[in-house]
Design a protein around this motif. Sequence first.
Motif, mmCIF file in Angstrom:
data_model
loop_
_atom_site.group_PDB
_atom_site.id
_atom_site.type_symbol
_atom_site.label_atom_id
_atom_site.label_comp_id
_atom_site.label_asym_id
_atom_site.label_seq_id
_atom_site.Cartn_x
_atom_site.Cartn_y
_atom_site.Cartn_z
ATOM 1 N N HIS A 130 -2.591 -7.996 -5.328
ATOM 2 C CA HIS A 130 -1.175 -7.631 -4.921
ATOM 3 C C HIS A 130 -0.316 -8.385 -5.672
ATOM 4 O O HIS A 130 -0.793 -9.663 -5.527
ATOM 5 C CB HIS A 130 -0.970 -7.479 -3.267
ATOM 6 N N TYR A 137 -7.036 -5.587 -4.187
ATOM 7 C CA TYR A 137 -7.453 -4.194 -4.192
ATOM 8 C C TYR A 137 -8.726 -4.067 -5.270
ATOM 9 O O TYR A 137 -8.991 -4.783 -6.293
ATOM 10 C CB TYR A 137 -6.619 -3.121 -4.994
ATOM 11 N N VAL A 164 -9.388 -4.596 -0.294
ATOM 12 C CA VAL A 164 -9.388 -3.190 -0.026
ATOM 13 C C VAL A 164 -9.855 -2.300 -1.005
ATOM 14 O O VAL A 164 -9.912 -2.262 -2.265
ATOM 15 C CB VAL A 164 -7.915 -2.692 -0.221
ATOM 16 N N LEU A 166 -11.565 0.588 -3.100
ATOM 17 C CA LEU A 166 -10.968 1.909 -3.375
ATOM 18 C C LEU A 166 -11.993 2.736 -4.517
ATOM 19 O O LEU A 166 -12.578 2.204 -5.485
ATOM 20 C CB LEU A 166 -9.614 1.740 -4.345
ATOM 21 N N LEU A 203 -4.586 3.393 0.389
ATOM 22 C CA LEU A 203 -3.768 2.989 -0.722
ATOM 23 C C LEU A 203 -2.055 3.230 -0.256
ATOM 24 O O LEU A 203 -1.509 2.307 -0.275
ATOM 25 C CB LEU A 203 -3.822 3.651 -2.022
#
Length: 275
Positions: A130, A137, A164, A166, A203
Amino acid sequence: MPKQVLLCPPAYFDVVDRKNPYMLGKSPVDRAKAQQQWQALCSALERAGCQVETIAPVPGLEDMVFAANQVFVGFHKGLGKFIVPSRMLHPSRQREVAFYVDWYLQHGFKIIEVDLGADYLEGHGDLLWHPDWSLIYAGYGFRSTLGGVEKFSHAMSKLDIPVVPLHLVDPYCYHLDTCFCPLNNEAILIYPAAYAPESLATLRGFWKRMHHLTADEAHKFMGNGIVANGSYLTPYVTPHLDAILRQEGLTPVIVDTSEFEKSGGSLFCMKTLLP
Ligand code: ARG
């Protein structure tokens, strides 16, 4: 403090195999042109207030110019600056890692070794901070594996850094950095069709403004740009992207990467931002 970035000159850059769908080998790499484009990228970065560091290219490592992939670079209050070495899917690219690890060691970075076993993890191809460095991410599906991302996430949890995951589903967006580009702490450029539905939903929770690229924009690497001091370095611009950038207070700066696109990479892939 100017932003510091690490790049690798394209002295041995080439397309010799097909690691991703862009690498068709239809027209050979023009190395002189690649060198000019790389030089123009360095100049554009410097004009945008960045300080450019370089690592020496190695003969036979044709993808070493893509400086974003060999390690993950981080910063932690207690630990200082650190790297997590990648385990690249392609053996030729795996050989790049040791050269980059050496460079980072010589520049005062600590190493966090994550035992990846048979899993893969491809640095800032798939692992993106970030903008405020508060969380990471992590794309998986084509290069990095879910297992690799989970092992990485476990290592980061010891530093209290959330990760996170994805899930990526478009082969033309095989790395997260092709379909995910933060513009500031609140706004991001994404290509929604590159994500599995549940990942796209995840997201959304992290961003106030999500701007959608079209398939054509994403597949031409317009989401693989570099944000630096009010500029957005991008290989192309459309009126649609231009309007998004202006809304976010950014000015597009075109930097031609046609030679590198033959290898499936563009501006973001060619550098790593140093903390
Ligand atoms: N030819 C390289 C590969 O397929 C391109 C890497 C592009 N890098 C990136 N961060 N997307 O591995």
